[in-house]
Scaffold this motif. Sequence first.
Motif, PDB file in Angstrom:
ATOM      1  N   TYR A   3      42.215  21.886  12.423  1.00  0.00           N
ATOM      2  CA  TYR A   3      42.254  23.275  11.960  1.00  0.00           C
ATOM      3  C   TYR A   3      43.103  24.131  12.901  1.00  0.00           C
ATOM      4  CZ  TYR A   3      38.409  21.866   8.926  1.00  0.00           C
ATOM      5  OH  TYR A   3      37.638  21.233   7.986  1.00  0.00           O
ATOM      6  N   ASN A   7      48.567  24.211  10.481  1.00  0.00           N
ATOM      7  CA  ASN A   7      48.018  23.448   9.360  1.00  0.00           C
ATOM      8  C   ASN A   7      47.399  24.368   8.312  1.00  0.00           C
ATOM      9  OD1 ASN A   7      48.773  21.012  10.496  1.00  0.00           O
ATOM     10  ND2 ASN A   7      46.783  20.645  11.467  1.00  0.00           N
ATOM     11  N   ALA A  11      48.395  24.733   4.402  1.00  0.00           N
ATOM     12  CA  ALA A  11      47.413  24.561   3.330  1.00  0.00           C
ATOM     13  C   ALA A  11      47.388  25.772   2.400  1.00  0.00           C
ATOM     14  CB  ALA A  11      46.030  24.327   3.931  1.00  0.00           C
ATOM     15  N   LYS A  25      42.819  20.079  -3.517  1.00  0.00           N
ATOM     16  CA  LYS A  25      42.532  19.520  -2.192  1.00  0.00           C
ATOM     17  C   LYS A  25      42.665  20.589  -1.111  1.00  0.00           C
ATOM     18  CE  LYS A  25      44.151  15.600  -0.908  1.00  0.00           C
ATOM     19  NZ  LYS A  25      45.105  14.499  -0.603  1.00  0.00           N
ATOM     20  N   ALA A  26      43.704  21.418  -1.233  1.00  0.00           N
ATOM     21  CA  ALA A  26      43.910  22.483  -0.244  1.00  0.00           C
ATOM     22  C   ALA A  26      42.757  23.479  -0.271  1.00  0.00           C
ATOM     23  CB  ALA A  26      45.235  23.192  -0.514  1.00  0.00           C
ATOM     24  N   THR A  28      39.629  22.930  -1.129  1.00  0.00           N
ATOM     25  CA  THR A  28      38.457  22.315  -0.500  1.00  0.00           C
ATOM     26  C   THR A  28      38.573  22.347   1.019  1.00  0.00           C
ATOM     27  OG1 THR A  28      38.145  20.858  -2.411  1.00  0.00           O
ATOM     28  CG2 THR A  28      37.092  20.201  -0.343  1.00  0.00           C
ATOM     29  N   TRP A  29      39.750  22.025   1.513  1.00  0.00           N
ATOM     30  CA  TRP A  29      39.963  21.995   2.963  1.00  0.00           C
ATOM     31  C   TRP A  29      39.901  23.395   3.564  1.00  0.00           C
ATOM     32  CZ3 TRP A  29      43.729  23.561   6.565  1.00  0.00           C
ATOM     33  CH2 TRP A  29      43.658  22.927   7.812  1.00  0.00           C
ATOM     34  N   ALA A  32      36.321  24.600   3.743  1.00  0.00           N
ATOM     35  CA  ALA A  32      35.618  23.971   4.866  1.00  0.00           C
ATOM     36  C   ALA A  32      36.024  24.609   6.189  1.00  0.00           C
ATOM     37  CB  ALA A  32      35.906  22.471   4.879  1.00  0.00           C
ATOM     38  N   ALA A  33      37.293  24.989   6.298  1.00  0.00           N
ATOM     39  CA  ALA A  33      37.781  25.596   7.539  1.00  0.00           C
ATOM     40  C   ALA A  33      37.088  26.921   7.832  1.00  0.00           C
ATOM     41  CB  ALA A  33      39.294  25.799   7.451  1.00  0.00           C
TER      42      ALA A  33
END
Length: 367
Positions: A3, A7, A11, A25-26, A28-29, A32-33
């Motif tokens: 993170y 990055n 994203a 996917k981005a 979701t990531w 989470a971040a």
Amino acid sequence: MEYTPQNLEFAVSVFYNGEQFDRAKAHTWLTAAQRVPEAWKFVWELLQPSKGTEIQFYAATTLHTKILRCWNEVPPENYEELKEKLLQAVFTYSKGPKIVTNRLCISLAAFILQQGTVDLATILRPLSTMENTSLLLEVLTVIPEEYNSMTMGSALRAKNCAALQQACPAVLDDMLRYLQTVYIEYSDEGPPEASVQGWLRAANCAYSWLTLGDEDAAGALPDRLPLCRALLHLVRLLYSVFYATAYSSIHNIILHKNCGATPRNQIEPLAELLLALNRAEWRCPPGAAAEQAAGLAGWLRQALAVAGFPTEHATDPHKHKFIAAVVKEKSSKRRLLETVQEFSLVCRGLIGTEYARQTLASRQLVA
């Protein structure tokens, strides 16, 4: 993937510009971040003015999420530092982008509520200057909204409720002071746009605090009558401004469009405006002129009453036919478009020509 600011920026770019699978996917990531402890650090790097709006908005949204859901990660000794950073961010984005400013104001409101709305006046004092009035009003507006939507324990909710009830009368008194200028006599051009926007912000803020959910929070109704009168006067004033704006639009349609002074491809949107005005329910303010009382037809008659206006080609029968056709049509944009087009041709002295016949025929093909 780590993170890091780089990055995260990548994203965010994928989320807004990538293919559907990559965007999912981005998302979701990135979601989470927002939950990791490192987010308290990277949000400030992503909130730099040099970053793109999408990145700034993600950072502001992440900050709000952290304050709402990860407040336990902030030691009490860091509250003051976080407050100063929030205020600085609000100042930095005072001119926009609007979506970033709004999210930062909401984040500041959440910060205030997480502490039980302790010493609200002290926290907001840096915003209490003339140049920061709009920021102050926005933060004050979103505090009750955030209180109503935030998930919090019963003890914290009770503490916030008591603090907001105590602050409510003073806030509403401030909104009344902001609204006092609605009583000024303005020229026919109406009040300045900046004044109108300020009144609307104050009215929205008053509404937010009046709907806190506690009948006693705003004080007894007699105490709020001056505010109610100011809000009612504002509605009447803005209603009058609407009439003036509508009349100006109609006048421009006739003066410029039908004289051929502006591009003819603007006839369709102007016909849509006439249709919308004709569908509207016209209620004139007290003391309105007879032409206004007659609604759209009266204003059209007044605008076209001058001899030789819009051009010498438009005779009284032409004008009467145009007004009657406009007022009659409340449903079909196509028919009203034909009416406006025909009157435009009349004003330009082209009616009866081959060009006019072809023009009207082409308009009839429009669905």
